[in-house]
Motif scaffolding. Structure first.
Motif, short mmCIF file in Angstrom:
data_model
loop_
_atom_site.label_atom_id
_atom_site.label_comp_id
_atom_site.label_asym_id
_atom_site.label_seq_id
_atom_site.Cartn_x
_atom_site.Cartn_y
_atom_site.Cartn_z
N LEU A 77 39.20 50.90 61.00
CA LEU A 77 37.74 50.89 61.02
C LEU A 77 37.20 50.96 62.45
N ILE A 78 36.06 51.63 62.58
CA ILE A 78 35.23 51.53 63.78
C ILE A 78 33.82 51.28 63.28
N THR A 79 33.34 50.06 63.46
CA THR A 79 31.99 49.69 63.03
C THR A 79 31.32 48.92 64.16
N ASN A 80 30.03 48.67 64.03
CA ASN A 80 29.40 47.88 65.09
C ASN A 80 29.96 46.45 65.08
N PHE A 81 29.90 45.81 66.23
CA PHE A 81 30.55 44.51 66.40
C PHE A 81 29.94 43.44 65.50
N GLY A 82 28.66 43.52 65.26
CA GLY A 82 28.01 42.56 64.37
C GLY A 82 28.61 42.61 62.97
N MET A 83 28.91 43.80 62.49
CA MET A 83 29.51 43.96 61.17
C MET A 83 30.94 43.40 61.16
N PHE A 84 31.66 43.63 62.23
CA PHE A 84 33.00 43.06 62.36
C PHE A 84 32.95 41.54 62.23
N ARG A 85 31.94 40.92 62.84
CA ARG A 85 31.83 39.45 62.79
C ARG A 85 31.65 38.96 61.37
N ASP A 86 30.98 39.76 60.53
CA ASP A 86 30.83 39.39 59.11
C ASP A 86 32.15 39.53 58.36
N LEU A 87 32.83 40.67 58.54
CA LEU A 87 34.03 40.94 57.76
C LEU A 87 35.22 40.09 58.19
N HIS A 88 35.29 39.71 59.45
CA HIS A 88 36.48 38.98 59.90
C HIS A 88 36.49 37.53 59.42
N ARG A 89 35.42 37.10 58.79
CA ARG A 89 35.38 35.74 58.25
C ARG A 89 36.23 35.58 57.00
N HIS A 90 36.65 36.68 56.39
CA HIS A 90 37.52 36.60 55.22
C HIS A 90 38.92 36.24 55.70
N ARG A 91 39.40 35.08 55.31
CA ARG A 91 40.65 34.55 55.87
C ARG A 91 41.90 35.08 55.17
N ALA A 92 41.76 35.50 53.92
CA ALA A 92 42.95 35.93 53.16
C ALA A 92 43.26 37.40 53.40
N LEU A 93 43.24 37.80 54.67
CA LEU A 93 43.58 39.17 55.03
C LEU A 93 44.16 39.18 56.44
N THR A 94 44.78 40.30 56.79
CA THR A 94 45.30 40.48 58.15
C THR A 94 44.34 41.38 58.90
N LEU A 170 31.91 40.69 46.73
CA LEU A 170 31.03 39.79 47.48
C LEU A 170 30.15 40.55 48.45
N ARG A 171 30.71 41.53 49.14
CA ARG A 171 29.99 42.21 50.21
C ARG A 171 29.18 43.44 49.75
N THR A 172 29.10 43.67 48.46
CA THR A 172 28.25 44.76 47.97
C THR A 172 27.09 44.25 47.12
N VAL A 173 26.89 42.94 47.07
CA VAL A 173 25.75 42.41 46.32
C VAL A 173 24.46 42.81 47.03
N PRO A 174 23.35 42.95 46.27
CA PRO A 174 22.08 43.41 46.87
C PRO A 174 21.60 42.55 48.04
N GLN A 175 21.97 41.27 48.06
CA GLN A 175 21.50 40.38 49.13
C GLN A 175 22.24 40.62 50.44
N GLY A 176 23.33 41.38 50.40
CA GLY A 176 24.14 41.60 51.61
C GLY A 176 23.45 42.52 52.61
N HIS A 177 23.90 42.46 53.85
CA HIS A 177 23.36 43.31 54.90
C HIS A 177 23.72 44.77 54.62
N ALA A 178 22.78 45.65 54.86
CA ALA A 178 22.96 47.07 54.53
C ALA A 178 24.17 47.67 55.26
N ASP A 179 24.42 47.22 56.49
CA ASP A 179 25.53 47.78 57.27
C ASP A 179 26.87 47.56 56.58
N TYR A 180 27.19 46.30 56.28
CA TYR A 180 28.51 46.07 55.70
C TYR A 180 28.58 46.48 54.24
#
Length: 201
Positions: A77-94, A170-180
């Motif tokens: 992936l190459i995404t903006n850093f703010g989006m990375f900060r959201d996705l990296h909070r998922h702990r059950a991944l590498t 979780l990350r595709t619910v309508p309340q989520g940020h449009a970027d992620y």
């Protein structure tokens, strides 16, 4: 920029999942033997098993069985850093990242354009880049703190199908940020293209 760069063929993935499902209910039979037997089953029967398991889920809080951890995906992936900060909070991944730089351009939020402040935003971004470029040669790690979060950022994510299900739902619910939401929807489409049967989970 989102690419699915590593995955197993769907047939092998289905075999692994069904073997893991049967193993739990098969005292004294080895995983190896069950796997050999599953490979002999016809495709229609195997798809029916997967669909039956999928149909037991009533909502996203009903996690798929652990057998779905037998299948892995690696995304580049190459995404903006703010989006990375959201996705990296998922702990059950590498997840592994590179240093944050201004080398990959930046995203301009639609809100900036709608407010008519794109020029001011760009000035801010280019100033951030200018200072970063001066600092990075002597202080590559410290200079990351200068880079605005809208700059794009390279990293990879590896997760199994069970965690992919959780993250995507979780990350595709309508309340989520449009970027992620856009990024995770693209991840789902890439999985669906390679594993159309398994993506139904």
């Amino acid at each position: 920029n989102i690419k699915l760069v590593e995955f197993e063929p769907e047939t092998r993935s289905i075999n692994s999942i069904i073997t893991a499902l049967i193993f739990e209910q098969s005292p004294s039979i080895s995983f190896e033997q069950i796997f050999k037997n599953v490979k002999k089953m016809n495709k229609k029967s195997k798809i029916k098993i997967i669909e039956q398991v999928c149909n037991t889920r009533r909502n996203r809080r009903h996690r798929p069985p652990r057998a779905f951890e037998m299948v892995d995906y690696t995304f580049d992936l190459i995404t903006n850093f703010g989006m990375f900060r959201d996705l990296h909070r998922h702990r059950a991944l590498t997840l592994e990242r590179q240093l944050l730089t201004s080398d990959h351009g930046f995203d301009t939020p639609n809100e900036i354009i709608e407010l008519g402040i794109e020029r001011d935003f760009n000035d801010c971004m280019y100033l951030s880049k200018s200072i970063f470029q001066k600092m990075r040669l002597k202080f590559p790690e410290q200079s990351q703190y200068i880079v605005n979060f809208a700059y794009n950022y390279p990293y990879y994510i590896r997760f199994n199908l069970r965690e992919a299900t959780h993250l995507i739902e979780l990350r595709t619910v309508p309340q989520g940020h449009a970027d992620y939401r856009k990024v995770v929807q693209k991840m789902y489409k890439l999985i669906n293209k390679k594993h159309p049967t398994l993506s139904k989970i």
